[in-house]
Design a protein around this motif. Structure first.
Motif, PDB file in Angstrom:
ATOM      1  N   TYR A  23       0.826  -1.184   0.000  1.00  0.00           N
ATOM      2  CA  TYR A  23       0.000   0.000   0.000  1.00  0.00           C
ATOM      3  C   TYR A  23       0.870   1.247   0.000  1.00  0.00           C
ATOM      4  CZ  TYR A  23      -3.567   3.366   1.342  1.00  0.00           C
ATOM      5  OH  TYR A  23      -4.398   4.438   1.369  1.00  0.00           O
ATOM      6  N   VAL A  24       1.892   1.236   0.798  1.00  0.00           N
ATOM      7  CA  VAL A  24       2.788   2.404   0.876  1.00  0.00           C
ATOM      8  C   VAL A  24       3.474   2.616  -0.468  1.00  0.00           C
ATOM      9  CG1 VAL A  24       4.843   3.329   2.014  1.00  0.00           C
ATOM     10  CG2 VAL A  24       3.111   2.152   3.350  1.00  0.00           C
ATOM     11  N   ALA A  25       3.888   1.532  -1.118  1.00  0.00           N
ATOM     12  CA  ALA A  25       4.538   1.666  -2.430  1.00  0.00           C
ATOM     13  C   ALA A  25       3.569   2.227  -3.460  1.00  0.00           C
ATOM     14  CB  ALA A  25       5.075   0.319  -2.879  1.00  0.00           C
ATOM     15  N   ARG A  26       2.322   1.827  -3.408  1.00  0.00           N
ATOM     16  CA  ARG A  26       1.325   2.353  -4.348  1.00  0.00           C
ATOM     17  C   ARG A  26       1.094   3.839  -4.129  1.00  0.00           C
ATOM     18  NH1 ARG A  26      -3.851  -0.877  -3.710  1.00  0.00           N
ATOM     19  NH2 ARG A  26      -4.594   0.679  -5.179  1.00  0.00           N
ATOM     20  N   VAL A  27       1.051   4.252  -2.875  1.00  0.00           N
ATOM     21  CA  VAL A  27       0.874   5.682  -2.578  1.00  0.00           C
ATOM     22  C   VAL A  27       2.103   6.469  -3.014  1.00  0.00           C
ATOM     23  CG1 VAL A  27       0.611   7.357  -0.699  1.00  0.00           C
ATOM     24  CG2 VAL A  27      -0.761   5.278  -0.713  1.00  0.00           C
ATOM     25  N   ALA A  28       3.276   5.879  -2.873  1.00  0.00           N
ATOM     26  CA  ALA A  28       4.507   6.582  -3.236  1.00  0.00           C
ATOM     27  C   ALA A  28       4.595   6.874  -4.733  1.00  0.00           C
ATOM     28  CB  ALA A  28       5.714   5.775  -2.788  1.00  0.00           C
ATOM     29  N   VAL A  39      -9.323   3.184  -0.416  1.00  0.00           N
ATOM     30  CA  VAL A  39      -9.763   3.220   0.981  1.00  0.00           C
ATOM     31  C   VAL A  39     -10.074   1.804   1.448  1.00  0.00           C
ATOM     32  CG1 VAL A  39     -11.581   4.034   2.532  1.00  0.00           C
ATOM     33  CG2 VAL A  39     -10.607   5.580   0.828  1.00  0.00           C
ATOM     34  N   MET A  40     -10.715   1.006   0.574  1.00  0.00           N
ATOM     35  CA  MET A  40     -11.031  -0.370   0.928  1.00  0.00           C
ATOM     36  C   MET A  40      -9.753  -1.189   1.141  1.00  0.00           C
ATOM     37  SD  MET A  40     -14.068  -2.438  -0.893  1.00  0.00           S
ATOM     38  CE  MET A  40     -14.943  -0.928  -1.091  1.00  0.00           C
ATOM     39  N   ASP A  41      -8.727  -0.964   0.310  1.00  0.00           N
ATOM     40  CA  ASP A  41      -7.453  -1.650   0.492  1.00  0.00           C
ATOM     41  C   ASP A  41      -6.830  -1.299   1.840  1.00  0.00           C
ATOM     42  OD1 ASP A  41      -7.616  -2.945  -1.909  1.00  0.00           O
ATOM     43  OD2 ASP A  41      -6.342  -1.520  -2.979  1.00  0.00           O
ATOM     44  N   LEU A  42      -6.884  -0.037   2.198  1.00  0.00           N
ATOM     45  CA  LEU A  42      -6.335   0.401   3.482  1.00  0.00           C
ATOM     46  C   LEU A  42      -7.087  -0.248   4.643  1.00  0.00           C
ATOM     47  CD1 LEU A  42      -4.372   2.215   5.032  1.00  0.00           C
ATOM     48  CD2 LEU A  42      -6.145   3.971   4.980  1.00  0.00           C
ATOM     49  N   LEU A  43      -8.424  -0.298   4.552  1.00  0.00           N
ATOM     50  CA  LEU A  43      -9.212  -0.922   5.612  1.00  0.00           C
ATOM     51  C   LEU A  43      -8.976  -2.432   5.672  1.00  0.00           C
ATOM     52  CD1 LEU A  43     -12.587   0.996   5.259  1.00  0.00           C
ATOM     53  CD2 LEU A  43     -10.872   1.251   7.051  1.00  0.00           C
ATOM     54  N   ALA A  44      -8.634  -3.025   4.544  1.00  0.00           N
ATOM     55  CA  ALA A  44      -8.408  -4.478   4.517  1.00  0.00           C
ATOM     56  C   ALA A  44      -7.099  -4.860   5.191  1.00  0.00           C
ATOM     57  CB  ALA A  44      -8.420  -4.979   3.080  1.00  0.00           C
ATOM     58  N   ILE A  45      -6.079  -4.000   5.123  1.00  0.00           N
ATOM     59  CA  ILE A  45      -4.798  -4.352   5.727  1.00  0.00           C
ATOM     60  C   ILE A  45      -4.645  -3.803   7.147  1.00  0.00           C
ATOM     61  CG2 ILE A  45      -3.641  -4.564   3.512  1.00  0.00           C
ATOM     62  CD1 ILE A  45      -2.366  -1.831   4.017  1.00  0.00           C
ATOM     63  N   CYS A  46      -5.562  -2.959   7.583  1.00  0.00           N
ATOM     64  CA  CYS A  46      -5.482  -2.384   8.935  1.00  0.00           C
ATOM     65  C   CYS A  46      -5.500  -3.436  10.053  1.00  0.00           C
ATOM     66  CB  CYS A  46      -6.608  -1.386   9.162  1.00  0.00           C
ATOM     67  SG  CYS A  46      -6.201   0.249   8.548  1.00  0.00           S
ATOM     68  N   LEU A 104     -13.541  -5.297   9.895  1.00  0.00           N
ATOM     69  CA  LEU A 104     -12.564  -4.856   8.910  1.00  0.00           C
ATOM     70  C   LEU A 104     -12.061  -6.009   8.042  1.00  0.00           C
ATOM     71  CD1 LEU A 104     -10.438  -2.286  10.934  1.00  0.00           C
ATOM     72  CD2 LEU A 104     -12.102  -1.814   9.150  1.00  0.00           C
ATOM     73  N   ARG A 105     -12.110  -7.212   8.561  1.00  0.00           N
ATOM     74  CA  ARG A 105     -11.667  -8.368   7.766  1.00  0.00           C
ATOM     75  C   ARG A 105     -12.621  -8.668   6.616  1.00  0.00           C
ATOM     76  NH1 ARG A 105      -9.615 -10.682  12.992  1.00  0.00           N
ATOM     77  NH2 ARG A 105      -7.371 -10.382  12.806  1.00  0.00           N
ATOM     78  N   VAL A 106     -13.842  -8.177   6.706  1.00  0.00           N
ATOM     79  CA  VAL A 106     -14.793  -8.348   5.603  1.00  0.00           C
ATOM     80  C   VAL A 106     -14.277  -7.634   4.361  1.00  0.00           C
ATOM     81  CG1 VAL A 106     -17.144  -7.798   4.851  1.00  0.00           C
ATOM     82  CG2 VAL A 106     -16.739  -8.676   7.140  1.00  0.00           C
ATOM     83  N   PHE A 107     -13.539  -6.571   4.547  1.00  0.00           N
ATOM     84  CA  PHE A 107     -13.020  -5.833   3.405  1.00  0.00           C
ATOM     85  C   PHE A 107     -12.013  -6.651   2.611  1.00  0.00           C
ATOM     86  CE2 PHE A 107     -14.572  -2.299   5.989  1.00  0.00           C
ATOM     87  CZ  PHE A 107     -15.324  -1.644   5.026  1.00  0.00           C
ATOM     88  N   ARG A 108     -11.412  -7.650   3.220  1.00  0.00           N
ATOM     89  CA  ARG A 108     -10.520  -8.533   2.468  1.00  0.00           C
ATOM     90  C   ARG A 108     -11.301  -9.288   1.397  1.00  0.00           C
ATOM     91  NH1 ARG A 108      -6.846 -11.352   7.138  1.00  0.00           N
ATOM     92  NH2 ARG A 108      -5.985  -9.438   7.969  1.00  0.00           N
TER      93      ARG A 108
END
Length: 157
Positions: free
Chosen positions: A1-6, A25-32, A52-56
């Motif tokens: 996620y950080v690499a994608r934002v970079a 946002v869904m990706d961020l919630l999935a890895i939180c 939050l695991r539902v977002f996976r």
């Protein structure tokens, strides 16, 4: 996620526009939940982690969006849909074959067991020898499988 934002602004977009997209946002919630589990002491499990695991799962559904862009995937889907009946026939005959061959193996293994007609004393000593040896074959009679009193092969662990 950080690499994608970079690297999200490499083609002229802004980082804020990228980070406010619904799938980002869904990706961020999935890895939180993973990172919160690492940072919280004692691995405290809360109800919000389960939500939050539902977002996976939602992330998995993103693969279906690729069907619009991949002509090979559409071609494969069409081919499977057209051959659906033939595939079910194949699966049916595969199941019939599995049942027939597993039954044949079962009954062929029973042929190597001593008959219960040889006498109760022989069967009891046969079972005891097999248990003592811990083998699949009778140590005194190597042509006989280790079987129980019902003449069914047993697996010695």
């Amino acid at each position: 996620y950080v690499a994608r934002v970079a690297v999200c602004d490499a083609f002229g977009g802004t980082k804020l526009a990228f980070m406010t997209k619904p799938f980002t946002v869904m990706d961020l919630l999935a890895i939180c939940p993973f990172f919160l589990d690492l940072w919280l002491p004692g691995g405290q499990e809360t109800a919000i982690f389960k939500v939050l695991r539902v977002f996976r799962l939602v992330r998995l559904f993103r693969i279906f969006r690729l069907g619009r862009f991949a002509w090979g995937l559409r071609l494969m889907t069409t081919a499977l849909a057209n051959s659906f009946h033939a595939l079910w026939v194949l699966i049916f005959w595969l199941g019939v074959g599995i049942v027939l061959f597993s039954s044949a193996v079962f009954f062929l293994e029973r042929l190597d067991c001593p008959d219960s007609e040889v006498g109760v004393e022989f069967m009891i000593s046969h079972v005891e020898r097999c248990k003592k040896a811990g083998a699949t074959w009778d140590p005194d009679h190597p042509h006989l499988l280790c079987c129980d009193m019902r003449s069914s092969p047993v697996e010695i662990e």
